[in-house]
Design a protein around this motif. Structure first.
Motif, PDB file in Angstrom:
ATOM      1  N   ASN A 186       8.550  -5.219   9.395  1.00  0.00           N
ATOM      2  CA  ASN A 186       7.248  -5.870   9.513  1.00  0.00           C
ATOM      3  C   ASN A 186       6.375  -5.650   8.288  1.00  0.00           C
ATOM      4  N   ASP A 187       6.915  -4.985   7.288  1.00  0.00           N
ATOM      5  CA  ASP A 187       6.216  -4.923   6.001  1.00  0.00           C
ATOM      6  C   ASP A 187       7.246  -4.650   4.913  1.00  0.00           C
ATOM      7  N   VAL A 188       6.827  -4.742   3.661  1.00  0.00           N
ATOM      8  CA  VAL A 188       7.780  -4.645   2.557  1.00  0.00           C
ATOM      9  C   VAL A 188       8.311  -3.218   2.398  1.00  0.00           C
ATOM     10  N   SER A 189       7.575  -2.232   2.907  1.00  0.00           N
ATOM     11  CA  SER A 189       8.097  -0.862   2.883  1.00  0.00           C
ATOM     12  C   SER A 189       9.426  -0.794   3.621  1.00  0.00           C
ATOM     13  N   ARG A 228      -3.298 -10.754   5.181  1.00  0.00           N
ATOM     14  CA  ARG A 228      -2.778 -10.642   6.547  1.00  0.00           C
ATOM     15  C   ARG A 228      -3.867 -10.963   7.551  1.00  0.00           C
ATOM     16  N   ALA A 265       0.813  -1.222   0.000  1.00  0.00           N
ATOM     17  CA  ALA A 265       0.000   0.000   0.000  1.00  0.00           C
ATOM     18  C   ALA A 265       0.844   1.269   0.000  1.00  0.00           C
ATOM     19  N   SER A 266       2.146   1.137  -0.043  1.00  0.00           N
ATOM     20  CA  SER A 266       3.006   2.324  -0.045  1.00  0.00           C
ATOM     21  C   SER A 266       3.883   2.311  -1.301  1.00  0.00           C
ATOM     22  N   ALA A 269       3.487  -2.591  11.152  1.00  0.00           N
ATOM     23  CA  ALA A 269       3.011  -3.718  10.351  1.00  0.00           C
ATOM     24  C   ALA A 269       2.225  -3.259   9.132  1.00  0.00           C
ATOM     25  N   GLU A 270       1.579  -2.109   9.235  1.00  0.00           N
ATOM     26  CA  GLU A 270       0.769  -1.609   8.117  1.00  0.00           C
ATOM     27  C   GLU A 270       1.267  -0.221   7.737  1.00  0.00           C
ATOM     28  N   VAL A 271       1.664  -0.059   6.488  1.00  0.00           N
ATOM     29  CA  VAL A 271       2.307   1.181   6.069  1.00  0.00           C
ATOM     30  C   VAL A 271       1.637   1.707   4.808  1.00  0.00           C
ATOM     31  N   MET A 272       1.029   2.872   4.925  1.00  0.00           N
ATOM     32  CA  MET A 272       0.291   3.430   3.797  1.00  0.00           C
ATOM     33  C   MET A 272       0.352   4.949   3.822  1.00  0.00           C
ATOM     34  N   ARG A 331       4.851   6.099   6.617  1.00  0.00           N
ATOM     35  CA  ARG A 331       6.057   5.910   5.801  1.00  0.00           C
ATOM     36  C   ARG A 331       7.258   6.619   6.426  1.00  0.00           C
ATOM     37  N   GLU A 390       6.997   2.609  -1.416  1.00  0.00           N
ATOM     38  CA  GLU A 390       8.205   1.821  -1.124  1.00  0.00           C
ATOM     39  C   GLU A 390       7.932   0.329  -1.342  1.00  0.00           C
ATOM     40  N   ALA A 391       6.814  -0.145  -0.806  1.00  0.00           N
ATOM     41  CA  ALA A 391       6.498  -1.572  -0.930  1.00  0.00           C
ATOM     42  C   ALA A 391       6.229  -1.942  -2.382  1.00  0.00           C
ATOM     43  N   PHE A 442       9.313  -1.960  -4.476  1.00  0.00           N
ATOM     44  CA  PHE A 442      10.157  -3.128  -4.212  1.00  0.00           C
ATOM     45  C   PHE A 442       9.766  -4.294  -5.120  1.00  0.00           C
ATOM     46  N   TYR A 443       8.473  -4.576  -5.188  1.00  0.00           N
ATOM     47  CA  TYR A 443       8.003  -5.687  -6.038  1.00  0.00           C
ATOM     48  C   TYR A 443       8.289  -5.400  -7.518  1.00  0.00           C
ATOM     49  N   ARG A 481      10.789  -3.541  -8.719  1.00  0.00           N
ATOM     50  CA  ARG A 481      12.236  -3.691  -8.909  1.00  0.00           C
ATOM     51  C   ARG A 481      12.662  -5.151  -8.921  1.00  0.00           C
ATOM     52  N   LEU A 489      11.350  -3.320   4.306  1.00  0.00           N
ATOM     53  CA  LEU A 489      12.307  -4.156   3.584  1.00  0.00           C
ATOM     54  C   LEU A 489      12.980  -3.372   2.461  1.00  0.00           C
ATOM     55  N   SER A 490      12.215  -2.503   1.801  1.00  0.00           N
ATOM     56  CA  SER A 490      12.796  -1.730   0.703  1.00  0.00           C
ATOM     57  C   SER A 490      13.905  -0.801   1.206  1.00  0.00           C
ATOM     58  N   HIS A 491      13.779  -0.338   2.452  1.00  0.00           N
ATOM     59  CA  HIS A 491      14.833   0.497   3.039  1.00  0.00           C
ATOM     60  C   HIS A 491      16.038  -0.338   3.500  1.00  0.00           C
TER      61      HIS A 491
END
Lengths: 337, 312
Positions: B105-108, A183, A129-130, B80-83, B88, A132-133, A136-137, A139, B110-112
């Motif tokens: 705890n989320d892919v955001s 989730r 939902a961001s 856990a939830e980032v929007m 962010r 960044e996330a 990532f997918y 990339r 992980l990207s960092h």
């Protein structure tokens, strides 16, 4: 409405069966999405979904009529059982499927490495939902489109569109759960069947209906009472996030998470298109062919009307929410949260 | 199985506080953990709601230093939830604290963190060895696995982890996180929204009980999070977990005496206390709900199973 230049969005429609797929294509779907008859997709219900042979025939049918077919391989394989998901990816890619919708990082990685030319979409089940996330997918796995979680406002989607390197697909109509997709272990907590691993939410095999002497109806999932309906009251299917409960501070039965409402964004179509939404998704792989035909046809007309600069005719969609009140959910604004 | 303990000593981990406790309560809680609890690693930070994070921020360094001085490893957990922009920013700030001190705890997050050593938290969906391998390649050195994974999946992950240079933990105590939402249910209950919540969640140190209409305790609400009513207790499964290659046991904080909880799990992990006695002692500590272990056994998470163990 002014006749502004809007990009034509793809209307992405549900296909629970080969017959529904043909119905959706004939009713004007630009793309249909479907899954195999196993745990590899998030609508793993009895009597639903496709055999490999059926999928191959369905792709031919859709392609002959200019429609795309998207394959949902969007659950999370438990360790030791990933072969079933890899097989689903291989079969879909082998058939020339237009895109595979993935959620699990391991599955996405497999698809990207084994079938580098295969177009991948990121499922709503990935819960990205961001920027960044999502980035990532894009990339890591070359994801070309993200199906957005139903938690952003239209204004936020517009902002997001500017910050991500892929297309946006947004749900516009159908049943909506309250919990972030991918989730939620509520069903597994009550029944022992997992939404993420088994592809089931509130499975019918675990649902019970009980009617008492006064014809009041109690609905249960895995033994837990999810709701009670007085005689004559319209009863809903027991889904934990739409049930009524007792909670301190409230008297009586309380919808702790959400009322039983259906998502209907038909009135927001022009806003969504301006926000940069590339694809409009209709939920309902478990629905009847008649439902699919009506919803797809109504949205086809509505989208075409918006593109032609006319106000969309949306009244016919209200009748399809099947006794549920309708909502614009998170899309309408922050107060929904 | 109970007698075949793995050679390496298991680590006891304290997960982040999922609830909105007052700053004094949180500070004193961690001071006591630092001084008294046989805990090896403490995960700090707000994982549920970004609006809570500023309260504890002034105490974070002091608490972290006290825990480190007591010989505990400190790791900072992310949301856990980032929007939203504020979410962010918070995630970016925590990730900027540095390398292997952060749990994504989320892919955001992980990207960092990708490209340098980091931890993966239980809110990330690490269900299989392929995902584990990919994340190890991005720098994950430790992964906390999702609570709903059954034993056979844990075993396969435990077998794959050593070659990837990753250690694994699972939650063994506390209410289980079951769902996240964009909506705050504490705010909804009080007729407010997430933006105007006035921190309604503060009133419920272990979450707000949600009972079915026939009065059966079922779930617990914690802001945007839904937890189990029951309290996960895998004291009886520690030996199995150790044999599977799970090297960390995670306790999720509650308002009951967590030092005592940690002491009991430490003793069980060291094979100096049987599961039945452990269960009796844990039950005496007023845990947040009845014990359950269903997920581990591939059953409904609410169930407590184990034929060889006495009913509490």
């Amino acid at each position: 409405m002014t006749a502004e230049k809007l990009t034509r969005p793809e209307l992405v429609c549900p296909a629970g069966t080969p017959a529904s797929l043909r119905t959706a294509v004939d009713a004007g779907a630009d793309a249909v999405y479907c899954g195999f008859q196993n745990a590899t997709n998030a609508r793993n219900f009895p009597g639903l979904n496709f055999t490999p042979a059926e999928l191959q025939a369905a792709i031919a049918y859709a392609h002959d009529r200019g429609a795309k077919v998207l394959l949902a391989v969007n659950t999370f394989p438990p360790a030791g059982q990933t072969d079933l998901w890899k097989e689903a990816i291989d079969i879909g890619a082998g058939f020339g499927i237009d895109a595979i919708i993935v959620a699990d990082i391991g599955v996405a990685d497999y698809a990207a490495r084994r079938h580098p030319g295969q177009r991948l979409h990121l499922s709503v089940q990935a819960g990205a939902a961001s920027p960044e996330a999502i980035g990532f997918y894009c990339r890591e796995f070359g994801v070309k489109r993200v199906v957005l979680p139903r938690m952003l406002t239209v204004a936020e989607i517009s902002g997001l569109h500017q910050q991500i390197p892929c297309e946006i697909e947004a749900f516009v109509f159908g049943n909506i759960g309250m919990m972030a997709e991918g989730r939620c272990s509520l069903t597994n907590y009550a029944t022992g069947l997992s939404t993420n691993m088994d592809g089931v939410c509130s499975p019918a095999s675990q649902v019970q209906y009980e009617e008492d002497a006064e014809r009041n109806l109690t609905t249960r999932l895995g033994g837990f009472v999810v709701d009670r309906f007085a005689c004559g009251e319209s009863a809903g299917y027991p889904t934990i996030c739409k049930g009524r409960y007792h909670v301190v501070g409230r008297t009586g039965a309380y919808h702790a998470f959400e009322e039983p409402v259906s998502l209907n964004l038909s009135a927001l179509l022009p806003d969504l298109m301006r926000a940069g939404v590339t694809a409009l998704k209709i939920e309902g792989r478990q629905r009847s062919r008649a439902y699919v035909r009506n919803v797809v046809a109504a949205f086809r007309k509505a989208v075409d009307a918006v593109l032609a600069g006319r106000d969309p005719e949306i009244a016919s969609l209200l009748a399809l929410t099947e006794g549920h009140r309708e909502t614009q959910g998170a899309f309408q604004g922050k107060t929904w949260r | 199985m109970a007698m075949t303990m793995a050679a390496a000593k298991s680590e006891l981990i304290l997960g982040p506080v999922p609830f909105h406790w007052s700053v004094e309560t949180v500070r004193d809680f961690y001071f006591r953990i630092a001084d008294e609890a046989p805990i090896d690693a403490v995960y700090l930070g707000e994982v549920v709601c970004h609006k809570r994070a500023p309260f504890f921020a002034p105490y974070l360094d002091e608490v972290a230093n006290r825990l480190k001085a007591a010989g505990k490893r400190v790791v900072f957990s992310t949301l856990a939830e980032v929007m939203l922009p504020a979410e962010r920013r918070l995630v970016e700030a925590v990730c900027a604290m540095g390398g292997d001190l952060v749990e994504a705890n989320d892919v955001s997050a992980l990207s960092h963190l990708a490209g340098r050593p980091h931890h993966i938290g239980p809110y990330m969906n690490v269900y299989n060895e392929d995902t584990l391998k990919f994340l190890a390649g991005k720098g994950a050195v430790h992964v906390s696995l999702p609570a709903e994974l059954p034993a056979n999946a844990l075993r396969a992950l435990g077998a794959a982890a050593p070659a990837l240079g990753v250690s694994l933990d699972v939650q063994v105590f506390g209410r289980v996180p079951l769902a996240l939402s964009a909506r705050c249910y504490h705010a909804r209950l009080t007729g407010r929204t997430k933006d105007s919540c006035q921190y309604a969640c503060e009133a419920d140190p272990d979450g707000l009980a949600l009972d079915t209409l026939e009065g059966t305790p079922f779930l617990a609400i914690n802001g945007i999070q839904t937890l189990s009513h029951s309290c996960l207790n895998l004291a009886g499964e520690l030996a199995d977990l150790q044999a599977m290659g799970i090297t960390g046991f995670r306790l999720s904080p509650h308002s009951c005496d967590m030092v005592a909880v940690a002491e009991i799990f430490r003793t069980v992990a060291d094979d100096a206390l049987g599961p039945d006695e452990a269960e009796a002692r844990l039950a005496a500590l007023d845990p947040p709900g009845p014990f359950a272990n269903g997920f581990f056994h591939g059953a409904a998470g609410c169930i407590r199973t184990g034929a060889d163990r006495a009913q509490a």
